[in-house]
Each structure stands twice: as C-alpha cells, then as structure tokens.
Design an enzyme around this catalytic site. Structure first.
Site, short mmCIF file in Angstrom:
data_model
loop_
_atom_site.label_atom_id
_atom_site.label_comp_id
_atom_site.label_asym_id
_atom_site.label_seq_id
_atom_site.Cartn_x
_atom_site.Cartn_y
_atom_site.Cartn_z
N THR A 154 -8.30 7.95 93.69
CA THR A 154 -7.87 7.02 94.74
C THR A 154 -6.73 7.63 95.53
O THR A 154 -5.88 8.31 94.96
CB THR A 154 -7.33 5.71 94.11
OG1 THR A 154 -8.39 5.11 93.36
CG2 THR A 154 -6.86 4.72 95.16
N ARG A 161 -19.80 -2.65 90.86
CA ARG A 161 -18.38 -2.99 90.62
C ARG A 161 -17.52 -2.55 91.82
O ARG A 161 -17.64 -1.46 92.33
CB ARG A 161 -17.89 -2.29 89.35
CG ARG A 161 -16.42 -2.56 89.00
CD ARG A 161 -15.47 -1.52 89.54
NE ARG A 161 -14.10 -1.70 89.04
CZ ARG A 161 -13.05 -1.04 89.51
NH1 ARG A 161 -13.20 -0.16 90.48
NH2 ARG A 161 -11.85 -1.24 89.03
N VAL A 162 -16.66 -3.45 92.26
CA VAL A 162 -15.70 -3.14 93.32
C VAL A 162 -14.31 -3.43 92.78
O VAL A 162 -14.09 -4.48 92.16
CB VAL A 162 -15.98 -4.00 94.58
CG1 VAL A 162 -14.86 -3.84 95.60
CG2 VAL A 162 -17.32 -3.60 95.20
N GLY A 163 -13.39 -2.51 92.99
CA GLY A 163 -12.02 -2.71 92.50
C GLY A 163 -11.13 -3.32 93.57
O GLY A 163 -11.60 -4.01 94.48
N ASP A 164 -9.84 -3.07 93.43
CA ASP A 164 -8.86 -3.64 94.35
C ASP A 164 -8.78 -2.89 95.68
O ASP A 164 -8.37 -3.47 96.70
CB ASP A 164 -7.47 -3.58 93.70
CG ASP A 164 -7.05 -2.14 93.39
OD1 ASP A 164 -7.89 -1.40 92.82
OD2 ASP A 164 -5.93 -1.75 93.75
N THR A 211 -2.60 1.47 93.01
CA THR A 211 -3.55 2.36 92.33
C THR A 211 -3.56 2.00 90.85
O THR A 211 -2.64 1.37 90.35
CB THR A 211 -3.18 3.85 92.57
OG1 THR A 211 -4.18 4.68 91.96
CG2 THR A 211 -1.83 4.19 91.99
N GLY A 212 -4.63 2.40 90.18
CA GLY A 212 -4.77 2.04 88.77
C GLY A 212 -5.87 1.02 88.58
O GLY A 212 -6.79 0.93 89.40
N GLY A 254 -7.96 -1.71 88.96
CA GLY A 254 -8.09 -2.63 90.08
C GLY A 254 -8.19 -4.09 89.68
O GLY A 254 -7.66 -4.97 90.37
#
Ligand code: SD4
Length: 343
Positions: A202, A230-233, A253-254, A256
């Site tokens: 990221t 899957r979708v993160g932040d 970051t990290g 999500g």
C-alpha cells in the site's frame, strides 16, 4: 505585495532548508516551514513516489496532481507489491483498490479493480467525470476501458508468485487477518525483496501545495491471499484517506478492517480540527483501535499518517516498524513513527 511575500518565503526556505536534521530516538516529526509545500507518504516506497510528487509541488503545481503522479510511480513499479505484480487474492487474481481526494472535498474511488495499471488515475476520472464517488469490480474496469486505460496482463512479481505458491501449499481458505508468527504485523508486514529493499502493498500520500491546499491519494493491492471480492480501507473515503482543506489530511495503512471500523482517517482529521497535533491525533485513534481489539491488538498492525494545515506531519502505529517518507524543500528523509507497543 503578494509577489513580495512569496519571494520572502522562498528565500527563507532556500537559506534555512525546510526539514531539520535526522530523526532522533524520540521519533520526532521534522519541522517544516509554514507556507512551503510538503509531501508525505507511507513506507519506504514513499521516497521514490515523493520525488515525482515534488516535481509538481516544487514548480507551484496543485497538490492533487502531485498525489496522483506520486503514487503512480509505486503502482508502476514491478518491484513493489502495490500494482499489478502484487500478491493476488486466494484465487490467484490481483485486485486493486485506490482513491483520491482534493481541497474541495471532491473525491473518487475504485475497488476490486483488475488488470488496470493505474487505479489512482481511474479514481480521479471517477471523481472528475462521473456524478459518483466509487466504482467497483467489473463496472470500474468497464469505466476505465471506456476512458482509454489499456487492459493489462496480470504479471505477478517473482516475490508475489513465490509467496502465492507457498500459500497454496496449505491453502488456508480464510483471509489471514492475524498472524502471530511475524510478531503481530499480520499479512501486512513488509516483505524483503531480492534486491534488499523493503516492500509494501500500500501507499498513502498526502500533500500541501504552495497555495496551502491539501490533497491525498491511497492505492493498494490489499491483503495478500484475501477472499475474492474483499475490499479494505484504502479506497474508502474517511477510512484509508480523508482530506479536509480546513483541518488537515490523513491516510492509513495496515489491517483495513480495523481502520474501517473507526472511520480512521476521518477521525484523525476531526481531532486535528479540534486542535490536536497530527501525531497526537493519530495516536488517539490508534489507542481507540487497541481498546476495541483488546488482546487481539497485539497481532495486528495499523498506522496513520497525517498532515495539518501548517504543513506539520505526524504519524502513529500500533507496533514499531512503520515509517514514512517526507519531502519538503531540498531535503528528503524517512521518519520512524511512534507506536503503542514499544517492541
Ligand atoms: C488493506 N490497508 O487493504 C490495506 C493494506 C495495507 O499495508 O495498508 N497494507 O487493508
């Protein structure tokens, strides 16, 4: 009058330099002279990305252009986990998420996008050419093609291909959200490349231009071997990125999922609005996540990186190891962020 003021600022910057010295053990953010452009971005790859952003900022260009061009460097790098060469999902497909936001609170985002090299630029087109904020999956790809972005072949980097083959041996059919073995950094731990560089999946970037306007961008391949879809932040405005031209800007970051549940970047910006320094604001939201996660916080990594309206940067993480790149004036450097757990 305006010209005279600009001249004085420029000569102060030229004489004194903008960023001051190396970071001491206390992990202090470098001071930046007021009124000067600055760009900050997550992890080591931020150094190269900042160079491209600085090309624009140093010539008086807009922060929005800088944060797009900056992270495009990382998206294009086959040496990095952000773009099409990144870790795939558990079915073997690289799926990309990105967003961008400007000083007018315009924003655009794409998620679960496949075979497009520059998701951040597609996100910008969503912002500028559609009445929407977010497009996902096949629809986002269809829009990208209609906008003239070429359909690329997915080409995993040797590191990503190797990691995927290794993952397939066990094929644990669940997203590896928590991984105690690598000391709590989860699937988001940086990977060591064959050329010795550290690498991450990221990049988040925020910048202030000569007019004092803020913009931000965030782009990622997300969690390695994630569930399909899957979708993160990172592409979620308010989670992976938030910009408020009056209060400040923040990126995350990290892991999500844990950024989303506290509306992380938005929360940090709101605390800066209330007068907290960028580092103090990041720290408060990290503490909120740790409180929510309780014991599990030992096994996840989240970090926030923020910039206030004075051009002061600050960051904080759950675990040590997070660092960010800053470029301002003639100097550039990596800064180690403070963390909730000390080792
Ligand atoms: C995600 N936040 O997809 C991203 C991953 C990340 O460093 O930041 N990795 O959850």
């Amino acid at each position: 009058m305006v010209h005279r003021r600009k001249f004085i600022q420029a000569s102060v910057g030229g004489t004194l330099g903008i960023i001051l010295g190396k970071i001491a053990a206390g992990n202090q953010a470098p001071a930046v002279l007021k009124g000067q452009p600055v760009v900050i971005s997550t992890w080591d790859a931020g150094m190269e990305a900042n160079k491209a952003a600085w090309e624009i900022l140093s010539k008086g260009g807009r922060a929005l252009d800088a944060v797009e061009k900056g992270v495009m460097v990382t998206e294009a790098s086959q040496n990095c986990c952000v773009g099409l060469g990144a870790n795939p999902d558990r079915d073997g497909f690289v799926t990309l998420d990105a967003c961008i936001m400007d000083e007018f609170s315009n924003c655009g985002s794409v998620a679960f996008l496949e075979r497009i090299k520059h998701p951040v630029s597609v996100a910008r087109r969503v912002m500028e050419k559609t009445p929407h904020v977010m497009l996902v999956g096949a629809g986002a790809q269809q829009f990208a093609l209609a906008e003239g972005f070429p359909l690329e072949e997915q080409k995993l980097s040797p590191e990503a291909a190797g990691a995927y083959q290794e993952w397939l041996l066990k094929s644990e059919y669940k997203p590896p959200l928590i991984n105690v073995e690598n000391k709590g950094h989860g699937p988001f731990a940086p990977a060591r490349l064959s050329n010795g560089e550290w690498n991450h999946d990221t990049i988040g970037m925020v910048a202030m231009d000569t007019k004092g306007n803020l913009s931000g961008s965030c782009t990622t391949s997300g969690a390695g071997f994630k569930m399909r879809g899957r979708v993160g932040d990172s592409p979620i405005i308010g989670a992976g990125l938030f910009v408020d031209n009056e209060a400040g800007a923040c990126t995350a970051t990290g892991q999500g999922e844990d950024v989303i549940r506290v509306a992380g970047s938005h929360s940090v910006v709101e605390l800066m609005r209330q007068g907290l320094s960028p580092e103090a604001a990041c720290k408060k939201i990290i503490e909120r996540i740790v409180k929510i996660k309780k014991e599990k916080a030992k096994n996840i990594q989240v970090a926030f990186l923020a910039l206030n309206k004075k051009g002061i940067p600050g960051a904080y993480a759950i675990h040590p190891g997070f660092r960010y790149a800053i470029r301002s004036g003639k100097k550039e450097m990596l800064v180690n962020a403070g963390s909730y757990f000390k080792e």
